[in-house]
Design a protein around this motif. Sequence first.
Motif, mmCIF file in Angstrom:
data_model
loop_
_atom_site.group_PDB
_atom_site.id
_atom_site.type_symbol
_atom_site.label_atom_id
_atom_site.label_comp_id
_atom_site.label_asym_id
_atom_site.label_seq_id
_atom_site.Cartn_x
_atom_site.Cartn_y
_atom_site.Cartn_z
ATOM 1 N N ALA A 98 0.820 -1.208 0.000
ATOM 2 C CA ALA A 98 0.000 0.000 0.000
ATOM 3 C C ALA A 98 0.858 1.264 0.000
ATOM 4 C CB ALA A 98 -0.936 0.000 1.202
ATOM 5 N N HIS A 157 3.516 -6.864 -7.582
ATOM 6 C CA HIS A 157 2.906 -5.884 -6.688
ATOM 7 C C HIS A 157 1.392 -6.092 -6.616
ATOM 8 C CE1 HIS A 157 1.167 -1.889 -5.654
ATOM 9 N NE2 HIS A 157 2.185 -1.846 -4.823
ATOM 10 N N ARG A 161 -0.844 -7.396 -3.248
ATOM 11 C CA ARG A 161 -1.982 -6.610 -2.758
ATOM 12 C C ARG A 161 -3.248 -7.466 -2.735
ATOM 13 N NH1 ARG A 161 -2.898 -0.626 -4.860
ATOM 14 N NH2 ARG A 161 -4.417 -0.889 -3.188
#
Length: 378
Positions: A98, A157, A161
């Motif tokens: 984040a 990434h 997440r």
Amino acid sequence: MARKQKDYLADILGNEDETDRSEAAEPDRTPPEAVTHRPFYPPPRATVQLDGSAPPAPSPSPASARSRGTTLLGRQSALARVASGEVRQVTQLLLDPARVRVWPGNARSYEHLTEESCRELIDSIIAEGGQKVPAIVRRIESDPDHEYEVIAGTRRHWSIRWLRAHSYPDMKFVAQVVDLDDEAAFRLADLENRARKDVSDLERARNYAAALKTHYDNHLTRMAERLKLSKSWLSKMLKVAKLPDAVIAAFASPAEVQLKPAYPLAQAMDDRMRATAIRKEASVLAREQEELRKARKNTLPSSEVVARLLGAGQDREQSGKLVLTGAQDRPAVSVNAANRQGVTLRLHAGHGLDEDELIDLVREALSSLEAEGRGLQR
């Protein structure tokens, strides 16, 4: 990765050879199981000389002295190279995804990533207990919400997440921090994307078009040299990048726009009259694709889409240009010019006619021109 790509990557990151880096960055750790356990022997009794003095201390063997000296010099040399900056230690961080944003200069479209497209990577991360291959990131400033941005590793990434939001809240994003300017970051991201089949030609083409202006001042030759790409191939990619979104919408997905079939389409858009017809046909195709998706049916393949777009406007007379069609209304014979110097005809490929039928169309075209008063003057 091929040797040329390895050399290219090393040039971007400025790293030394793997052996030199490991020698400088890794301390001497001998595993316990590798230590040799020798049996214990009691020390020999002290020997007294006749004059009452202690015997001289034994001199070390030449081999052991040479070994200790070589080891010491090797470690000192390695430490000196690290201190001088000749060898850099690579640091990997465990980050909260984040706090990491994706660099907009990367070709991959982050918003088009889905669980389905990343499923294999997600399963691999779960099976291995975490991300094993680090992404490449760089530090950023003046952004209160993010500390790093991803240069290479967009899918990793996204997958981390997704995992943190689906039963794996402690999963960390593994990243290697590098110090790169925008041009070097672009070259690094491009090098990684070349080996990715899920990065479409259209994504790469538009990424190149943006980089040409941003990093290379619209100098195509310089860009090709920096990326170690063929100038002619890069030129074709930049041509495809100019296809408007209205035409791209005719395809089931932007990922289906590939260089080889899309390049003639991009060339056809240079003709203003053809471009108008292509846009109209693309609008019709886009509606058909949407109806097929809603009905849960197979969408039109890219080959059919390209054929229909290229054929748009070629089966009818436009701006005084006479076009005669063959099988399945495909263009067969067209009149490119008719003036005092003569008549220029174009015989199209893929018309589906035999030679006699094609000659008959040529005669029909000449007869039409004669009736209009534009025929050949005898």
